[in-house]
Motif scaffolding. Structure first.
Motif, mmCIF file in Angstrom:
data_model
loop_
_atom_site.group_PDB
_atom_site.id
_atom_site.type_symbol
_atom_site.label_atom_id
_atom_site.label_comp_id
_atom_site.label_asym_id
_atom_site.label_seq_id
_atom_site.Cartn_x
_atom_site.Cartn_y
_atom_site.Cartn_z
ATOM 1 N N PHE A 45 0.808 -1.209 0.000
ATOM 2 C CA PHE A 45 0.000 0.000 0.000
ATOM 3 C C PHE A 45 0.846 1.266 0.000
ATOM 4 O O PHE A 45 0.372 2.324 -0.389
ATOM 5 C CB PHE A 45 -0.960 -0.003 1.197
ATOM 6 N N LYS A 81 -7.817 -4.605 7.793
ATOM 7 C CA LYS A 81 -8.766 -3.991 6.859
ATOM 8 C C LYS A 81 -8.255 -3.999 5.431
ATOM 9 O O LYS A 81 -9.047 -3.987 4.488
ATOM 10 C CB LYS A 81 -9.076 -2.562 7.290
ATOM 11 N N GLU A 82 -6.932 -4.001 5.264
ATOM 12 C CA GLU A 82 -6.375 -3.861 3.923
ATOM 13 C C GLU A 82 -6.526 -5.096 3.057
ATOM 14 O O GLU A 82 -6.215 -5.033 1.869
ATOM 15 C CB GLU A 82 -4.892 -3.463 4.008
ATOM 16 N N GLU A 119 -11.542 -4.746 3.034
ATOM 17 C CA GLU A 119 -12.426 -3.612 3.289
ATOM 18 C C GLU A 119 -12.076 -2.388 2.455
ATOM 19 O O GLU A 119 -12.974 -1.685 1.965
ATOM 20 C CB GLU A 119 -12.396 -3.259 4.773
ATOM 21 N N VAL A 120 -10.802 -2.121 2.262
ATOM 22 C CA VAL A 120 -10.416 -0.903 1.548
ATOM 23 C C VAL A 120 -10.750 -0.989 0.057
ATOM 24 O O VAL A 120 -10.707 0.031 -0.640
ATOM 25 C CB VAL A 120 -8.905 -0.621 1.734
ATOM 26 N N PHE A 121 -11.100 -2.175 -0.439
ATOM 27 C CA PHE A 121 -11.420 -2.346 -1.857
ATOM 28 C C PHE A 121 -12.926 -2.342 -2.132
ATOM 29 O O PHE A 121 -13.330 -2.343 -3.295
ATOM 30 C CB PHE A 121 -10.813 -3.644 -2.388
#
Length: 445
Positions: free
Chosen positions: A83, A390-391, A394-396
Motif C-alpha cells: 500500500f 482492513k487492507e 475492506e479498503v477495496f
C-alpha cells in the motif's frame, strides 16, 4: 477443508506452506537475475519484489504475530508494503537482490515452521476470528503466497523472451459439449451464500447468509474462443450498441480489438502464451478479456453477465439436499479429475474436459480454467467484519471493482473454493479472466 483436529490442521498448514514455496522458487528460479529485477509491465512488480514480499508478510504474521517473536528484518516492512508503494514505483526502491531475497525468505520460513511446530492450536469450527484457531493464520499466509505466485505467473505471461515455463497439456474433452444443452436452468429460491465454517476462508467470504435468487439460465460452459471470435467477426468491437458508456470510452482509449495477447495472422488469429506463439484454440475458454469486453459480448449475444449471487448459487447449491456445498461436485477438496487448478497446465482446458466437476444442475467448469467476471461490484456480505486487517478486503469495497469467481488454471486449490472471491478493475486484462453468460427466465422476478 472439512473440520479437523488441531494436529491435522498443523500438517495441512505445513503442506500448504511447502507447496506455495516450491512454486515461488520455481517461478523465480527459471529466469536470470536481470529478469528478476526487471519490470516487465508497469502493471506488475519486478519478480524479485514479490519474492521478498511473501517472506516479509510471512515474517509479520507467522513469526511476529503468531509466534510472538522479535522481528528478523523490521527495516523491510515499509519497502515491501504493497500500500505504500504502487507497482510502477517499486523498481526504484533499494530492493533486496535475488540472492538476498532467497536467503531472507529461507530464514523466515525456518522460524515460521518452528512457530507452527511449537504453538498450540485450537479447533474453532472454522470461525476464522482467531489467528491460531484451525491454523487460520498459517492458511492465510499460504493463500497469500499462492496469490502472489499467480501474480508472478501473470508477470511471466507479460514477459518478452523465450519460453521458460513448461507443463503438460490439459486433458481433452471427456464429453462432447454438443451433446449437452448450451444453458442450464437454475431454479429460483433461497440459498446460503458465503461461509461461517470454512476454516481458512478469508474475511470477505464471511459470514454465511441467506440470499433469494430468482430463476435464471446460465451457460453450461464458459464462453469459448470460437464463440468470442464470432463477436469479433461480427464487428462487436466497432459497434457501440453493445458497450456501456464507460466500456466504449475505454475501448476507444485503449484501442481494444481482441483479447490481450491475440494477433491477426491473415484471416486467422494467433495468441502469445508464455513465450510461445500459437493458433488460438477454438474450444478453450476465452481468456485475458476485461469486464467491459465480457459485458459487451453478453449484450451482443442477447444475454448478460451473471450476478455474483447467481454464480455462487449455480456453483454451490444442491437442490436435492437444499444445502450449499463447498464445490460444485460436493465437499471434497479438488482433485485433478475435478478441475484445472494448481498450474498443472499452462492453459485452460477445452470445454467438456471435467465432467466430474460439474454441478448437480449440470453446469461445467465453474472451478478452474479461467476466472469468471460477474456483473457485481465488490461489496461486503451482510454482517462482514474485517479480519485480521482492513487492507485485505475492506479498503477495496465499492463500485470501482468487479467480482470474479471460480479460479483459473494458475490458482492453487488452497486459494480456491466455492465461496472464494476475487476482484479487479473492469479494465484489467493481464489476469487469467474469462466469463460465461446468463439470462432471465421470462416472467420471473
Amino acid at each position: 477443508m472439512p473440520a479437523a483436529a488441531p494436529d491435522t490442521f498443523r500438517e495441512q498448514a505445513a503442506a500448504a506452506l511447502l507447496t506455495a514455496r516450491d512454486r515461488t522458487l520455481a517461478l523465480t528460479g527459471c529466469v536470470d537475475d536481470n529478469d528478476l529485477k526487471a519490470q516487465h509491465s508497469p502493471l506488475m512488480s519486478p519478480l524479485v519484489w514479490d519474492l521478498a514480499h511473501v517472506g516479509n508478510q510471512e515474517e509479520i504474521w507467522l513469526v511476529r504475530e503468531a509466534g510472538g517473536r522479535p522481528a528478523l528484518r523490521a527495516d523491510l516492512d515499509s519497502m515491501y508494503d504493497a500500500f505504500q508503494h504502487p507497482r510502477a514505483d517499486r523498481p526504484a526502491l533499494p530492493l533486496l537482490s535475488p540472492q538476498q531475497a532467497r536467503a531472507y525468505i529461507a530464514d523466515v520460513r525456518e522460524h515460521a515452521l518452528d512457530v507452527l511446530d511449537r504453538t498450540p492450536l485450537e479447533h474453532t469450527g472454522g470461525r476464522g476470528d482467531t489467528l491460531l484457531g484451525d491454523a487460520f493464520v498459517f492458511g492465510m499466509i499460504a493463500q497469500h503466497e499462492q496469490q502472489h505466485d499467480e501474480t508472478m505467473l501473470a508477470t511471466h505471461q507479460l514477459r518478452r523472451g523465450p519460453a521458460v515455463l513448461a507443463a503438460s497439456d490439459p486433458p481433452p474433452a471427456a464429453v462432447d459439449p454438443a451433446d449437452l444443452p448450451s444453458e442450464v436452468l437454475i431454479p429460483g429460491g433461497p440459498f446460503v451464500m458465503g461461509t461461517s465454517t470454512e476454516p481458512w476462508a478469508l474475511d470477505n467470504e464471511r459470514p454465511a447468509h441467506q440470499v433469494h435468487v430468482p430463476a435464471f439460465f446460465l451457460d453450461t460452459f464458459p464462453v469459448t474462443n470460437a464463440a468470442y471470435r464470432q463477436f469479433i467477426d461480427d464487428g462487436g468491437y466497432r459497434d457501440p450498441r453493445w458497450w456501456s458508456d464507460d466500456g466504449w470510452e475505454h475501448r476507444e482509449q485503449a484501442g481494444l480489438e481482441a483479447p490481450l495477447f491475440w494477433e491477426r495472422d491473415g484471416g486467422d488469429w494467433l495468441r502469445r502464451r508464455f513465450g510461445v506463439l500459437e493458433p488460438v484454440p477454438p474450444q478453450e475458454p476465452v481468456m485475458h478479456v476485461c469486464w467491459y469486453e465480457a459485458d459487451a459480448y453478453a449484450r451482443w449475444a442477447g444475454r448478460r453477465l451473471p450476478t455474483e449471487a447467481e454464480w455462487e448459487k449455480a456453483a454451490r447449491h444442491d437442490p436435492a439436499g437444499d444445502r450449499s456445498r463447498r464445490y460444485p461436485w460436493g465437499d471434497d477438496d479438488p482433485q485433478p479429475r475435478h478441475a484445472n487448478l494448481g498450474q498443472r497446465h499452462l492453459r485452460p482446458a477445452p470445454i467438456g474436459a471435467y465432467p466430474d466437476g460439474a454441478s448437480p444442475q449440470g453446469v461445467h467448469q465453474l472451478i478452474g480454467d479461467v476466472w469468471e467476471w460477474t456483473a457485481s461490484d465488490f461489496l461486503p456480505h451482510p454482517g462482514f467484519t474485517a479480519y485480521p486487517y482492513k487492507e485485505y478486503s475492506e479498503v477495496f469495497f465499492g463500485p470501482a471493482y468487479k467480482v470474479l469467481r471460480g479460479g483459473a488454471f494458475g490458482v492453487d486449490p488452497v486459494a480456491c473454493r466455492g465461496t472464494f472471491r476475487n476482484w479487479d478493475y473492469p479494465i484489467r486484462r493481464q489476469i487469467f479472466s474469462g466469463f460465461r453468460t446468463a439470462r432471465d427466465v421470462e416472467g420471473v422476478r
